[in-house]
Design an enzyme around this catalytic site. Structure first.
Site, PDB file in Angstrom:
ATOM      1  N   HIS A   1       0.821  -1.226   0.000  1.00  0.00           N
ATOM      2  CA  HIS A   1       0.000   0.000   0.000  1.00  0.00           C
ATOM      3  C   HIS A   1       0.845   1.261   0.000  1.00  0.00           C
ATOM      4  O   HIS A   1       1.930   1.313   0.580  1.00  0.00           O
ATOM      5  CB  HIS A   1      -1.009  -0.011   1.152  1.00  0.00           C
ATOM      6  CG  HIS A   1      -0.448  -0.031   2.538  1.00  0.00           C
ATOM      7  ND1 HIS A   1      -0.220   1.114   3.264  1.00  0.00           N
ATOM      8  CD2 HIS A   1      -0.109  -1.061   3.353  1.00  0.00           C
ATOM      9  CE1 HIS A   1       0.226   0.802   4.470  1.00  0.00           C
ATOM     10  NE2 HIS A   1       0.311  -0.518   4.545  1.00  0.00           N
TER      11      HIS A   1
ATOM     12  N   ASP B   1      -0.458   4.392   0.939  1.00  0.00           N
ATOM     13  CA  ASP B   1      -0.828   5.350   1.980  1.00  0.00           C
ATOM     14  C   ASP B   1      -0.145   5.041   3.306  1.00  0.00           C
ATOM     15  O   ASP B   1       0.275   3.912   3.578  1.00  0.00           O
ATOM     16  CB  ASP B   1      -2.344   5.389   2.168  1.00  0.00           C
ATOM     17  CG  ASP B   1      -2.938   4.060   2.630  1.00  0.00           C
ATOM     18  OD1 ASP B   1      -2.532   3.018   2.082  1.00  0.00           O
ATOM     19  OD2 ASP B   1      -3.801   4.080   3.523  1.00  0.00           O
TER      20      ASP B   1
ATOM     21  N   ASP C   1       5.913   1.187   7.578  1.00  0.00           N
ATOM     22  CA  ASP C   1       4.534   0.811   7.239  1.00  0.00           C
ATOM     23  C   ASP C   1       3.942   1.796   6.242  1.00  0.00           C
ATOM     24  O   ASP C   1       3.376   2.813   6.606  1.00  0.00           O
ATOM     25  CB  ASP C   1       3.693   0.759   8.512  1.00  0.00           C
ATOM     26  CG  ASP C   1       2.292   0.246   8.278  1.00  0.00           C
ATOM     27  OD1 ASP C   1       2.041  -0.375   7.243  1.00  0.00           O
ATOM     28  OD2 ASP C   1       1.443   0.479   9.158  1.00  0.00           O
TER      29      ASP C   1
ATOM     30  N   GLU D   1      -5.255   1.525   2.424  1.00  0.00           N
ATOM     31  CA  GLU D   1      -5.175   0.357   3.314  1.00  0.00           C
ATOM     32  C   GLU D   1      -5.366   0.734   4.771  1.00  0.00           C
ATOM     33  O   GLU D   1      -5.920  -0.045   5.557  1.00  0.00           O
ATOM     34  CB  GLU D   1      -3.820  -0.345   3.126  1.00  0.00           C
ATOM     35  CG  GLU D   1      -3.700  -1.696   3.831  1.00  0.00           C
ATOM     36  CD  GLU D   1      -3.234  -1.610   5.277  1.00  0.00           C
ATOM     37  OE1 GLU D   1      -3.365  -2.626   5.985  1.00  0.00           O
ATOM     38  OE2 GLU D   1      -2.747  -0.540   5.715  1.00  0.00           O
ATOM     39  N   GLU D   2      -4.923   1.933   5.150  1.00  0.00           N
ATOM     40  CA  GLU D   2      -4.990   2.309   6.557  1.00  0.00           C
ATOM     41  C   GLU D   2      -6.404   2.644   7.025  1.00  0.00           C
ATOM     42  O   GLU D   2      -6.627   2.843   8.223  1.00  0.00           O
ATOM     43  CB  GLU D   2      -4.064   3.518   6.828  1.00  0.00           C
ATOM     44  CG  GLU D   2      -2.584   3.249   6.581  1.00  0.00           C
ATOM     45  CD  GLU D   2      -1.966   2.319   7.623  1.00  0.00           C
ATOM     46  OE1 GLU D   2      -2.689   1.917   8.557  1.00  0.00           O
ATOM     47  OE2 GLU D   2      -0.773   2.005   7.507  1.00  0.00           O
TER      48      GLU D   2
ATOM     49  N   GLU E   1       3.968  -5.841   3.802  1.00  0.00           N
ATOM     50  CA  GLU E   1       3.887  -5.241   5.135  1.00  0.00           C
ATOM     51  C   GLU E   1       5.161  -5.641   5.869  1.00  0.00           C
ATOM     52  O   GLU E   1       5.785  -6.651   5.537  1.00  0.00           O
ATOM     53  CB  GLU E   1       2.671  -5.764   5.914  1.00  0.00           C
ATOM     54  CG  GLU E   1       1.319  -5.353   5.367  1.00  0.00           C
ATOM     55  CD  GLU E   1       0.935  -3.921   5.704  1.00  0.00           C
ATOM     56  OE1 GLU E   1       1.700  -3.249   6.436  1.00  0.00           O
ATOM     57  OE2 GLU E   1      -0.127  -3.472   5.228  1.00  0.00           O
TER      58      GLU E   1
ATOM     59  N   HIS F   1       3.532   3.116  12.719  1.00  0.00           N
ATOM     60  CA  HIS F   1       2.766   4.276  13.210  1.00  0.00           C
ATOM     61  C   HIS F   1       3.458   5.009  14.365  1.00  0.00           C
ATOM     62  O   HIS F   1       2.862   5.895  14.970  1.00  0.00           O
ATOM     63  CB  HIS F   1       1.357   3.866  13.671  1.00  0.00           C
ATOM     64  CG  HIS F   1       0.556   3.141  12.633  1.00  0.00           C
ATOM     65  ND1 HIS F   1      -0.750   2.760  12.847  1.00  0.00           N
ATOM     66  CD2 HIS F   1       0.850   2.720  11.388  1.00  0.00           C
ATOM     67  CE1 HIS F   1      -1.224   2.131  11.781  1.00  0.00           C
ATOM     68  NE2 HIS F   1      -0.258   2.097  10.871  1.00  0.00           N
TER      69      HIS F   1
END
Length: 353
Positions: free
Chosen positions: A67, A69, A96, A121-122, A145, A326
């Site tokens: 992903h 984003d 991530d 995705e988030e 991931e 994150h």
């Protein structure tokens, strides 16, 4: 001992550029265009589809996908040496999942396999949902991931989200009857009790538990002053062996007043380590000097959606320490990034045979 791998400078440039471009969910366009340019420069067919995914189809013996984003948050982008002398790239998304995304792009260009960089995705995984609706299943999927360059993820819990809402007539606060805020609090207490793991289950791995989590709580007197309103947004992680329907039944059984609006669930996934993809990763990691680690993650990823839609072997892989997902200190070991590309190349070559 892990092997020394020569850096792929083009891949590192792509990685640093992508990390330097802010790409929180809904704002992926600039990063997507930089990613597409990487494929164009390599002479590959590539385009951005109607939802913003980067599509570079080719040899469908394997689809590499990750992903674009990231979650919000600004971390100054820089390369620094750690106390152990490890060269690290700092920045939001470095782990991530821009690191896995850039590694997959490099491996796809080097081996000629299919690639897709997806959006959203988030939040709602709209990019992955569009992808499975818009193309045929490949022969195999590797989702991107962070697993660590020597790890491969075979399982994820599923995901269910809903919003509980309740309303009561307004009344003087001296009255003993519960208002909507108290009603919502009592409802959540019953839900939490229903999913609490304890007693003989105290040693149950988190992966095998239902995790219930409130993510927002709002309440107060309505604008017209005639009622009190309260709402709770809640998320539930679904382990293999459990279903969204069973969780909904339990949660709804705790409702004494009010109602719940549910979103579309994402089912759990648990792949066998004995598939062609699992075997290719074990071999590939060993060839780059690692001892393969087989992982189960307590979260959810786009692989859950791919497994639900496509009947083909798959796994999730990518450089980076998932403990830094994150986080305000998100950073990626660049030597591990290089090794992950080497592993992905070997996996793709193995699956192409």
């Amino acid at each position: 001992m892990s092997a020394e791998v020569a850096p792929d400078e083009d891949a590192r440039d792509l990685l640093e550029d992508l990390v330097s471009i802010p790409s929180p969910t809904g704002e992926e366009r600039e990063a997507a265009e930089r990613l597409a340019a990487f494929f164009e420069d390599a002479g590959r067919e590539v385009w951005l589809d109607e939802v913003g995914n980067v599509r570079a189809p080719a040899d469908d013996s394997v689809l590499l996908t990750s992903h674009i984003d990231t979650v919000p948050g600004e971390i100054p982008v820089r390369v620094e040496a750690s106390e152990d002398g490890i060269e690290e790239l700092w920045g939001r998304g470095s782990v991530d999942a821009t690191g896995p995304l850039a590694a997959m792009a490099a491996a796809a260009v080097a081996t000629g396999v299919s690639f897709a960089g997806v959006v959203g995705e988030e939040t709602d995984s709209r990019g992955a949902r569009h992808l499975v609706a818009d193309r045929e299943a490949p022969d195999a999927v590797v989702n991107g991931e962070p697993s660590g360059w020597d790890g491969v993820t075979l399982g994820y819990r599923g995901f269910l989200a809903g919003e509980y809402a309740v309303e009561t007539d307004s009344a003087h606060t001296s009255r003993p009857e519960p208002n909507a805020i108290q009603t919502a609090m009592a409802w959540w207490s019953r839900v939490a009790d229903a999913f609490e793991v304890g007693g003989s289950d105290a040693e149950t791995p988190v992966f095998e538990q239902v995790t219930a989590k409130p993510v927002s709580f709002e309440g107060g007197t309505a604008a017209d002053g005639l009622s009190v309103e309260a709402g709770v947004e809640a998320q539930f992680r679904i382990p293999p062996g459990e279903s969204a329907a069973d969780i909904r039944e339990t949660v709804e059984g705790a409702v004494e007043s009010g109602e719940i609006e549910w979103r579309e669930p994402i089912p759990p996934v648990m792949e066998s380590p004995r598939t062609e993809v699992g075997r290719a990763f074990r071999v590939g990691i060993r060839r780059v000097g690692g001892d393969p680690r087989l992982l189960r993650k307590t979260g959810t990823s786009d692989m859950n959606l791919y497994a639900g839609a496509w009947d083909c072997p798959m796994a999730t892989y990518g450089p980076g320490d998932s403990e830094l997902d994150h986080a305000p200190n998100e950073r990626l070991d660049l030597a591990a990034f290089d090794r992950s590309i080497a592993v992905l190349k070997r996996v793709c070559e193995d699956l192409e045979e």
